[in-house]
Enzyme design. Structure first.
Site, PDB file in Angstrom:
ATOM      1  N   ARG A  27       2.616 -12.684 -11.605  1.00 60.31           N
ATOM      2  CA  ARG A  27       3.622 -13.070 -10.616  1.00 60.31           C
ATOM      3  C   ARG A  27       3.140 -12.755  -9.215  1.00 60.31           C
ATOM      4  NH1 ARG A  27       7.361  -8.641  -9.495  1.00 60.31           N
ATOM      5  NH2 ARG A  27       6.613  -6.733 -10.470  1.00 60.31           N
ATOM      6  N   VAL A  67      -2.934  -0.705 -15.570  1.00 62.51           N
ATOM      7  CA  VAL A  67      -4.163  -0.333 -14.866  1.00 62.51           C
ATOM      8  C   VAL A  67      -4.215   1.141 -14.498  1.00 62.51           C
ATOM      9  CG1 VAL A  67      -4.542  -2.653 -13.963  1.00 62.51           C
ATOM     10  CG2 VAL A  67      -3.267  -0.989 -12.584  1.00 62.51           C
ATOM     11  N   TYR A 104       2.556   4.840  -0.797  1.00 60.69           N
ATOM     12  CA  TYR A 104       1.973   3.498  -0.839  1.00 60.69           C
ATOM     13  C   TYR A 104       0.876   3.346   0.220  1.00 60.69           C
ATOM     14  CZ  TYR A 104       1.820  -1.634  -0.964  1.00 60.69           C
ATOM     15  OH  TYR A 104       1.425  -2.937  -1.070  1.00 60.69           O
ATOM     16  N   LYS A 147      -3.106   2.628  -0.465  1.00 60.23           N
ATOM     17  CA  LYS A 147      -3.768   1.431   0.055  1.00 60.23           C
ATOM     18  C   LYS A 147      -4.866   1.768   1.066  1.00 60.23           C
ATOM     19  CE  LYS A 147      -1.634  -1.685  -2.363  1.00 60.23           C
ATOM     20  NZ  LYS A 147      -2.344  -2.509  -3.349  1.00 60.23           N
TER      21      LYS A 147
END
Length: 246
Positions: free
Chosen positions: A14, A63, A154, A158
């Site tokens: 998605r 993952v 987050y 990243k």
């Protein structure tokens, strides 16, 4: 075994991953769609990919699990015999103010977004060493470039992806493996679709283009970095963000 290149796309059922998988298929690559939970959506993507005359499989894997990543790439090797392109797109959010953030909220995001990228690279690079085409594209975020309120976990994950990308690019430049990152800005996905109108307007106001991007915008950038036009590009971060990181 087909002469076509084989692409592995994590989080491919998605959003950005779906758009990336479909675009890579349009460019003539066989695709392994890695998904965590929605088998129906993953199979839907596989059917779309096959309509372009290439082959595709779906593989369920988390993952954040080293063993799942190892098993997933083993299945890709069994099905296609090789890996030429890896797109590390799978990721999660657990937003909240730093001082209220639970250990599990921080750990879960780091495990999926950063460690998952590392695990998949570690499994795929040995298969790429003897390949003619070998490209790795890691999906970071503008939050990893600029930081973002309420997303300490987050943003850290990243930013870590960017560091991992640059380090791996240096390690494997001599093997001619191109390793780059893309940092999307505000993109229309399921994640952003849950925003209320006021929050949405506030975010768009911070974008110089004054609009949100589409998943296809990221897919086109991935397609470029996965193609011949990027053969002399490695260790770079491409911000596809409407100007947010200027």
């Amino acid at each position: 075994m087909s002469d076509r290149n084989v692409a592995v796309v994590t989080g491919g059922s998605r959003g950005i991953g779906r758009a990336v998988a479909i675009q890579l298929a349009k460019s003539g690559n066989d695709v392994a769609v890695i998904y965590r939970g929605n088998k129906e959506k993953a199979e839907e993507v596989v059917d779309i990919i096959k309509s372009f005359g290439v082959d595709a499989i779906s593989i369920q894997a988390d993952v954040s699990s080293s063993s799942d990543c190892k098993e997933a790439i083993s299945k890709v090797k069994e099905a296609f015999g090789k890996v030429n392109i890896l797109v590390n797109n799978a990721g999660i959010t657990r937003d909240g103010l730093l001082i209220r953030m639970k250990d599990s909220d921080f750990d879960d995001v780091i495990n999926a977004n950063l460690k998952g990228t590392f695990y998949m690279m570690r499994e795929c690079i040995p298969l790429m060493l003897k390949a003619d085409v070998k490209k790795i594209i890691n999906i970071s975020s503008v939050a990893g470039v600029l930081g973002n309120q309420g997303q300490a976990n987050y943003s850290a994950s990243k930013a870590g992806v960017i560091g991992l990308t640059k380090s791996a690019a240096r390690e494997y430049a001599s093997k001619k493996i191109n390793i780059n990152a893309i940092a999307p800005g505000m993109i229309e996905t399921d994640m952003t679709g849950d925003m209320n109108e006021k929050a949405r307007e506030g975010v768009i106001a911070t974008v110089p283009f004054k609009q949100m991007g589409k998943a296809e915008d990221i897919a086109f950038a991935v397609d470029f970095l996965a193609g011949k036009g990027s053969d002399y590009i490695t260790g770079q971060v491409l911000c596809v963000d409407g100007g947010m990181a200027i």
